[in-house]
Design an enzyme around this catalytic site. Structure first.
Site, PDB file in Angstrom:
ATOM      1  N   GLN A 367     -73.254  29.449  94.033  1.00 48.41           N
ATOM      2  CA  GLN A 367     -73.075  30.510  93.044  1.00 48.41           C
ATOM      3  C   GLN A 367     -72.710  31.833  93.718  1.00 48.41           C
ATOM      4  O   GLN A 367     -73.475  32.361  94.534  1.00 48.41           O
ATOM      5  CB  GLN A 367     -74.345  30.701  92.210  1.00 48.41           C
ATOM      6  CG  GLN A 367     -74.702  29.499  91.349  1.00 48.41           C
ATOM      7  CD  GLN A 367     -75.517  28.465  92.086  1.00 48.41           C
ATOM      8  OE1 GLN A 367     -75.748  28.576  93.284  1.00 48.41           O
ATOM      9  NE2 GLN A 367     -75.960  27.439  91.378  1.00 48.41           N
ATOM     10  N   GLN A 389     -67.363  28.901  93.043  1.00 47.80           N
ATOM     11  CA  GLN A 389     -68.307  28.553  91.974  1.00 47.80           C
ATOM     12  C   GLN A 389     -68.757  29.829  91.254  1.00 47.80           C
ATOM     13  O   GLN A 389     -69.141  30.810  91.883  1.00 47.80           O
ATOM     14  CB  GLN A 389     -69.516  27.825  92.542  1.00 47.80           C
ATOM     15  CG  GLN A 389     -70.517  27.378  91.478  1.00 47.80           C
ATOM     16  CD  GLN A 389     -71.590  26.448  92.028  1.00 47.80           C
ATOM     17  OE1 GLN A 389     -71.467  25.929  93.133  1.00 47.80           O
ATOM     18  NE2 GLN A 389     -72.635  26.226  91.260  1.00 47.80           N
ATOM     19  N   ASP A 390     -68.710  29.779  89.910  1.00 49.84           N
ATOM     20  CA  ASP A 390     -69.199  30.877  89.065  1.00 49.84           C
ATOM     21  C   ASP A 390     -68.426  32.175  89.287  1.00 49.84           C
ATOM     22  O   ASP A 390     -69.010  33.262  89.400  1.00 49.84           O
ATOM     23  CB  ASP A 390     -70.691  31.131  89.312  1.00 49.84           C
ATOM     24  CG  ASP A 390     -71.581  30.014  88.813  1.00 49.84           C
ATOM     25  OD1 ASP A 390     -71.039  29.026  88.284  1.00 49.84           O
ATOM     26  OD2 ASP A 390     -72.802  30.114  88.950  1.00 49.84           O
ATOM     27  N   ASP A 411     -67.647  25.459  87.365  1.00 49.34           N
ATOM     28  CA  ASP A 411     -68.116  26.326  86.266  1.00 49.34           C
ATOM     29  C   ASP A 411     -67.588  27.755  86.417  1.00 49.34           C
ATOM     30  O   ASP A 411     -68.313  28.729  86.221  1.00 49.34           O
ATOM     31  CB  ASP A 411     -69.649  26.381  86.238  1.00 49.34           C
ATOM     32  CG  ASP A 411     -70.291  25.010  86.179  1.00 49.34           C
ATOM     33  OD1 ASP A 411     -69.678  24.086  85.627  1.00 49.34           O
ATOM     34  OD2 ASP A 411     -71.418  24.871  86.686  1.00 49.34           O
ATOM     35  N   ARG A 479     -68.189  21.818  80.834  1.00 55.42           N
ATOM     36  CA  ARG A 479     -69.408  21.043  80.613  1.00 55.42           C
ATOM     37  C   ARG A 479     -70.456  21.965  79.979  1.00 55.42           C
ATOM     38  O   ARG A 479     -70.401  23.198  80.131  1.00 55.42           O
ATOM     39  CB  ARG A 479     -69.930  20.440  81.923  1.00 55.42           C
ATOM     40  CG  ARG A 479     -70.272  21.452  83.013  1.00 55.42           C
ATOM     41  CD  ARG A 479     -70.890  20.767  84.207  1.00 55.42           C
ATOM     42  NE  ARG A 479     -71.223  21.704  85.283  1.00 55.42           N
ATOM     43  CZ  ARG A 479     -72.047  21.420  86.283  1.00 55.42           C
ATOM     44  NH1 ARG A 479     -72.645  20.233  86.355  1.00 55.42           N
ATOM     45  NH2 ARG A 479     -72.297  22.306  87.225  1.00 55.42           N
TER      46      ARG A 479
END
Length: 574
Positions: A367, A389-390, A411, A479
């Protein structure tokens, strides 16, 4: 982002109000049924008591936490004479007191509890900030409920504020999901935070009962029905939601040399400041007019925070890849996801043009947020967001992105805002060998929140580093991070890097029945829906009426605020 299994399902036994009252009277020494029947005074008291709880029961009907709701509302004096907005106001006031107490509890734990690690301390600091934001949002909601205008005229603003307040509590607790040892601190705060969440959830449910609630539309007067999916984004004018004023639209599309500039940031010392943070600190507090900070071309290695009191700021850069704000905070190095952002924006009315926001931590650091926005009525025009990520944390409230580029892996567009991406490019990068790419992970956790991700007239494709090896990695549209996750992709180009199933489970069957994922009139080799997932919550949208609920026009009340930002936009499906 962390795995989350959802709250446990609670079984509520419905007891008729008459039976509840009878039990109360039988076991309450103040009320003897025989005496009540004989005494006119006690009979009147009984009738008043009965009516009081009937009003509480009626107000709380349909809430997710009815026992808490009834016990709270029933404590309101003179309840029988109060209107529904007054009952909601009382509950908001009560919740604000709970929030202040919880904030004090977090502060106390941070100072007094032994063995609190640095990342646990950061998670507590996140909670304190989020609780302060919650007090602000509930305070604004209270003002809207008690204004001279009817509560129904503020319906979508109220829904947005309460949705944001609920998101804040989830974000606070998410900060303790990084390891088992964090449960040591989390256990001290969880009950209070969960109670606040339940109160706000109940208020959101009660809000739906306000008579005459309507959308803030300047071009139509149709009332929004219960089955509206995203009624809060608003109408579009000239390609922007109406919350972007005509002045701000002009500012966003005008060349830099024709823009009114209040402060200049320049690495070479030719401006007022050499860092963005210094300029933000010098900007006025609680500004009601646009304050423009021009950030000249260059790489600015710093973490920047636009706090709540810094309203109506604009970051004006020299263009994507030219003006770059860059840092590398990340989860592996002990930062919470919330606190890892290179740039964090909370002050309402923020807009940015021509800026690259980057987190350079890399795919192995997990993250690592490039930009986090919890700014209501914020807009980003011709900006890029670069990370793994993120990357882009659309945390809460109403947001709009136009002609932006977003790069990431896992994500990489996530959060629980009511957000529309229009004419943007979303690029999946090459992840670590054991990772999969997910464009989105939306975090709606309550069925009455007005939040979701709407991707309209965009491109979803492999980035340059993924293209030659895309067959080695699986890429999905999204998701479900939380139980009522909501994402739609409409009239967009989807390339062949996206798996035929389209969407990926988060954890087994979690949220597959309660999510809302939709696709409408997309194109490109990855847009074929014949092999898509068959989850109860997924649908191929065939109706333009349903699809229009996700436009800037309807979803974020765009025409009411985007005209002030000068970001171009279109109101409907294009």
């Amino acid at each position: 982002m962390y795995n989350w299994n959802g709250r446990p399902k609670l079984l509520f036994i419905s007891i008729p109000i008459s039976a509840l009252l009878l039990l109360t009277l039988l076991f309450n020494p103040k009320y003897h049924l025989r005496d009540t029947l004989r005494s006119p005074t006690k009979h009147i008291q009984y009738l008043h008591f009965h009516k009081h709880y009937q009003v509480a029961h009626s107000a709380c009907q349909g809430t997710l936490y009815p026992k808490l709701c009834v016990s709270t509302v029933a404590s309101f004096p003179d309840l029988i004479s109060k209107s529904l907005p007054q009952i909601i106001s009382f509950t908001v006031n009560h919740t604000m007191n709970e929030v202040r107490a919880s904030s004090a509890n977090c502060t106390f734990i941070g100072k007094r509890l032994r063995g609190v690690s640095p990342i646990q301390k950061r998670a507590l600091d996140d909670c304190i900030e989020l609780l302060d934001d919650t007090v602000s949002e509930l305070g604004t909601a209270l003002s809207d409920l008690s204004s001279k205008k009817s509560a129904s005229s503020h319906y979508h603003d109220l829904q947005t504020l309460l949705s944001g307040a609920l998101t804040n509590q989830a974000t606070c607790l998410d900060g303790f999901d990084f390891s088992k040892e964090s449960n040591y601190v989390r256990n001290y705060i969880q009950n209070r935070i969960s109670t606040i969440s339940n109160h706000v959830s109940n208020i959101l449910a009660m809000l739906k009962k306000i008579p005459g609630k309507r959308g803030h539309s300047t071009t139509k007067t149709t009332s929004f029905e219960e089955d509206e999916v995203f009624p809060e984004y608003g109408h579009l004018r000239n390609g922007f939601p109406t919350w972007v004023s005509s002045e701000d639209q002009t500012l966003l599309v005008a060349p830099v040399n024709e823009s009114k500039i209040d402060l200049v940031v320049a690495k070479d010392g030719t401006g007022n400041f050499t860092t963005v943070s210094e300029a933000v600190a010098a900007a006025p507090n609680s500004s009601v007019t646009r304050f423009v900070i021009y950030i000249k071309a260059g790489a600015y290695f710093e973490n920047v925070e636009v706090v709540k009191k810094k309203t109506n700021l604009m970051f004006l850069g020299d263009g994507i890849g030219k003006t770059v704000i860059k840092a590398s905070r990340n989860h592996v190095d002990g930062w919470t996801t919330f606190r890892s952002a290179t740039v964090a924006v909370v002050g309402n009315g923020f807009i940015a043009k021509g800026i690259t926001f980057e987190n350079s931590a890399g795919p192995s650091k997990h993250q690592a947020v490039a930009l986090r926005s919890g700014s209501d009525l914020s807009a980003f025009y011709r900006c890029s967001f670069v990370g793994y990520q993120d990357t882009l944390y659309a945390h809460s409230l109403r947001q709009f992105y136009r002609e932006c580029d977003i790069y990431g892996t896992v994500d990489f567009v996530f959060g629980n805002a009511a957000v529309v991406f229009q004419n943007c490019n979303l690029y999946a990068r090459k992840p670590n060998e054991n990772q999969r790419n997910m464009f989105t992970a939306q975090g709606r956790e309550d069925p009455n929140q007005n939040t979701g991700i709407s991707i309209l007239d965009c491109k979803l494709a492999a980035a340059a580093d993924l293209l030659p090896v895309r067959s080695s990695f699986r890429t999905y549209l999204g998701r479900p991070w939380k139980e009522y996750s909501r994402t739609v992709i409409m009239k967009s180009y989807i390339d062949e890097s996206v798996e035929p199933a389209g969407w990926l489970e988060w954890n087994g069957t979690f949220a597959l029945s309660t999510l809302y994922y939709g696709e409408y009139m997309n194109r490109g080799p990855g847009s074929n829906t014949t092999a898509r997932v068959t989850w109860p919550g997924f649908r191929v949208i065939n109706s333009s009426v349903e699809a229009s609920k996700f436009t800037v026009d309807v979803f974020i009340q765009g025409p009411e605020w985007l005209n002030f930002t000068r970001v171009p936009y279109f109101s409907g499906l294009g």
